[in-house]
Design a protein around this motif. Structure first.
Motif, PDB file in Angstrom:
ATOM      1  N   UNK A  93      24.001  -0.818  26.307  1.00 39.86           N
ATOM      2  CA  UNK A  93      24.222   0.047  27.469  1.00 39.86           C
ATOM      3  C   UNK A  93      24.319  -0.775  28.749  1.00 39.86           C
ATOM      4  N   UNK A  97      28.254  -0.967  29.116  1.00 39.91           N
ATOM      5  CA  UNK A  97      28.534   0.279  29.832  1.00 39.91           C
ATOM      6  C   UNK A  97      27.955   0.312  31.242  1.00 39.91           C
ATOM      7  N   UNK A  99      24.951   0.139  32.532  1.00 45.46           N
ATOM      8  CA  UNK A  99      23.662   0.734  32.892  1.00 45.46           C
ATOM      9  C   UNK A  99      22.766  -0.335  33.512  1.00 45.46           C
ATOM     10  N   UNK A 107      17.475   6.738  27.141  1.00 43.79           N
ATOM     11  CA  UNK A 107      18.682   6.926  26.339  1.00 43.79           C
ATOM     12  C   UNK A 107      18.479   6.363  24.928  1.00 43.79           C
ATOM     13  N   UNK A 110      16.337   8.270  22.077  1.00 46.81           N
ATOM     14  CA  UNK A 110      16.914   9.269  21.157  1.00 46.81           C
ATOM     15  C   UNK A 110      18.008   8.670  20.280  1.00 46.81           C
ATOM     16  N   UNK A 111      18.813   7.784  20.861  1.00 44.90           N
ATOM     17  CA  UNK A 111      19.912   7.214  20.085  1.00 44.90           C
ATOM     18  C   UNK A 111      19.406   6.394  18.906  1.00 44.90           C
ATOM     19  N   UNK A 114      19.559   8.052  15.483  1.00 43.83           N
ATOM     20  CA  UNK A 114      20.758   8.706  14.936  1.00 43.83           C
ATOM     21  C   UNK A 114      21.941   7.783  14.697  1.00 43.83           C
ATOM     22  N   UNK A 116      24.172   5.124  12.774  1.00 46.56           N
ATOM     23  CA  UNK A 116      24.286   4.689  11.383  1.00 46.56           C
ATOM     24  C   UNK A 116      24.129   3.177  11.316  1.00 46.56           C
ATOM     25  N   UNK A 119      27.238   1.592  12.665  1.00 41.85           N
ATOM     26  CA  UNK A 119      27.325   1.499  14.126  1.00 41.85           C
ATOM     27  C   UNK A 119      26.394   0.409  14.639  1.00 41.85           C
TER      28      UNK A 119
ATOM     29  N   UNK B  92      35.786   6.568  21.568  1.00 40.52           N
ATOM     30  CA  UNK B  92      35.090   5.338  21.951  1.00 40.52           C
ATOM     31  C   UNK B  92      34.853   4.454  20.737  1.00 40.52           C
ATOM     32  N   UNK B 107      29.700  10.182  12.436  1.00 38.00           N
ATOM     33  CA  UNK B 107      28.908   9.517  13.481  1.00 38.00           C
ATOM     34  C   UNK B 107      28.830  10.403  14.728  1.00 38.00           C
ATOM     35  N   UNK B 110      26.405  13.645  15.005  1.00 38.27           N
ATOM     36  CA  UNK B 110      25.007  13.584  15.458  1.00 38.27           C
ATOM     37  C   UNK B 110      24.883  13.076  16.886  1.00 38.27           C
ATOM     38  N   UNK B 111      25.733  12.106  17.228  1.00 40.15           N
ATOM     39  CA  UNK B 111      25.640  11.540  18.577  1.00 40.15           C
ATOM     40  C   UNK B 111      25.947  12.580  19.651  1.00 40.15           C
ATOM     41  N   UNK B 114      22.980  14.097  21.493  1.00 39.01           N
ATOM     42  CA  UNK B 114      21.904  13.308  22.109  1.00 39.01           C
ATOM     43  C   UNK B 114      22.333  12.421  23.263  1.00 39.01           C
ATOM     44  N   UNK B 115      23.620  12.336  23.550  1.00 35.01           N
ATOM     45  CA  UNK B 115      23.979  11.472  24.679  1.00 35.01           C
ATOM     46  C   UNK B 115      23.745  12.222  25.986  1.00 35.01           C
ATOM     47  N   UNK B 116      23.300  11.482  26.982  1.00 38.91           N
ATOM     48  CA  UNK B 116      23.041  12.077  28.296  1.00 38.91           C
ATOM     49  C   UNK B 116      24.354  12.276  29.030  1.00 38.91           C
ATOM     50  N   UNK B 118      24.952  11.079  31.807  1.00 41.78           N
ATOM     51  CA  UNK B 118      25.291   9.783  32.381  1.00 41.78           C
ATOM     52  C   UNK B 118      26.072   8.929  31.388  1.00 41.78           C
ATOM     53  N   UNK B 119      25.610   8.937  30.149  1.00 47.76           N
ATOM     54  CA  UNK B 119      26.314   8.143  29.136  1.00 47.76           C
ATOM     55  C   UNK B 119      27.706   8.721  28.874  1.00 47.76           C
ATOM     56  N   UNK B 122      29.903   7.454  31.563  1.00 44.15           N
ATOM     57  CA  UNK B 122      30.264   6.034  31.429  1.00 44.15           C
ATOM     58  C   UNK B 122      31.309   5.836  30.340  1.00 44.15           C
ATOM     59  N   UNK B 123      31.139   6.576  29.252  1.00 39.65           N
ATOM     60  CA  UNK B 123      32.097   6.464  28.150  1.00 39.65           C
ATOM     61  C   UNK B 123      33.472   6.939  28.604  1.00 39.65           C
ATOM     62  N   UNK B 126      34.983   4.412  30.927  1.00 36.57           N
ATOM     63  CA  UNK B 126      35.362   3.205  30.195  1.00 36.57           C
ATOM     64  C   UNK B 126      36.675   3.405  29.451  1.00 36.57           C
TER      65      UNK B 126
END
Lengths: 225, 225
Positions: A93, A97, A99, A107, A110-111, A114, A116, A119, B92, B107, B110-111, B114-116, B118-119, B122-123, B126
């Motif tokens: 991050x 990205x 951060x 962040x 929680x990530x 989850x 894999x 990943x 991404x 993938x 589930x993600x 849980x991403x904020x 903010x994330x 950023x994604x 990007x």
DNA sequence: AGCAAAGTTTAGACCAGACTAAATTTTAAT
DNA sequence: ATTAAAATTTAGTCTGGTCTAAACTTTGCT
């Protein structure tokens, strides 16, 4: 498998969090008892009793009442996997990205549960299989080993001596922002100018400025041996 | 807020999944009834009854028994947010981390929960605030709108006509690998050489080769209007 | 050694979200 | 208009994880 352990439970995110916390507490040489674990997990002691019992039945921990909990080999393997996820994500991050180091803990929290294995592998490769995260915390290797980092803190550095910072063991966002503002980050070269008596503040020079840091905060900042 | 709706429940990942599924089913002009929703969610109809009741109490859906469920404005907002997360994550993973288009659905599944915010931001930045994911599925905008893509499928293209592929509405990994192997991916320019009668296969030329695709598969492949 | 404080466990409840089995309601086909 | 099939809901159970309140055990201080 001859015994009736077929009733195996799932390794849920909550289970992973318990294992991770137990691992980190033991690593920090804290006793892992019902009350202290409850405090760290932000649950009540009775909840810990129930969960520890379940973890023991899953073969992930062993528990000696009034003495402490420790991980089995299986438990430790899972804990290190989660910690590896956490620290890789934190670094990713920050590096990729944009951060800041104070934003990534929540962040990653929680990530870490989850992503894999695939990943995880891509992230690690993308970062060049890094050794430490943005706070200087070492990243467990794929083989389940976790190298030690320095154990000498800024408060242990003799006065009028320079040291290179390698790790900040604090995940409070406000304190991390404060430290970053002072230039107190892993990699920085600082000089301890004074250590006040009676558990008083540690003064350090970073660049041209001198800052006084609370002793407890200074103790969370580790320097190269 | 004058009524006793203070008992608001949490929007859990499971709730998000229900809302997302309801949205996508309606978008695909499917009826969203207890049984069909249960099939999509891979739960039993009685579980859907219970969940739909809870969602209705939260003000996220409205339900007309034996007719169908539909989202309220609030429910739709949440659904689109989750779909935005999902599709941004898919893109991404492909663009930045080298995943293939058949690997990303699981993938992202589930993600996405849980991403904020903010994330997410950023994604999106990007990736240059992209309009579609690797399958050509449109990505909901931040303002909660979702542009339509083409609705004409490969099976609707007249014989001996060329078309540019824009979207593949299938998330089965094996079929996606198969299609990628044939060069049948969004952006490709293909020529429909034959459409067999009796719901028979659709033959397409991609580059120099001709491939026969099952009619149902061809119908999931959308082309530019 | 005695006893209070600290630590731990038990008992019982709750919530979310799933399940099965049975009842009920609607639809659709004759 | 009847009735069988399909759809839906209800009732009751289960699991994971939490809680409170009460009981029990250990530790450590005097």
């Amino acid at each position: 498998m001859t015994t009736a352990e077929n009733l195996a439970q799932a390794v849920t995110p909550v289970v992973e969090d318990y294992l991770k916390t137990i691992y980190l507490m033991r690593r920090a040489h804290e006793q892992v008892k019902t009350v202290s674990l409850a405090a760290r997990m932000k649950v009540k002691p009775s909840s810990v009793t129930a969960m520890v019992k379940a973890l023991a039945e899953m073969g992930l921990v062993e528990h000696e009442p009034y003495y402490g909990v420790h991980l089995t080999a299986n438990g430790e393997r899972i804990a290190l996997e989660v910690i590896r996820h956490h620290r890789l994500i934190e670094l990713y991050l920050v590096e990729v990205l944009g951060f800041t180091w104070d934003e990534v803990h929540e962040e990653a929290e929680v990530l870490e549960h989850v992503i894999s294995e695939k990943l995880e592998a891509r992230i690690a490769a993308h970062l060049g299989h890094p050794a430490v995260d943005p706070h200087g915390d070492p990243i467990p290797k794929l083989d389940g080993t976790l190298p030690d980092t320095a154990t000498r803190s800024l408060a242990d550095v003799p006065e009028r001596t320079s040291a290179r910072l390698v790790r900040v063991c604090d995940q409070n966002a406000e304190r991390l922002r404060y430290l970053a503002g002072l230039g107190v980050v892993p990699g920085a070269e600082v000089m301890v100018t004074a250590i006040a008596p009676f558990e008083g503040p540690v003064s350090v020079r970073v660049g041209k400025k001198i800052h006084a840091l609370d002793r407890r905060l200074a103790q969370t900042i580790l320097v190269e041996d």
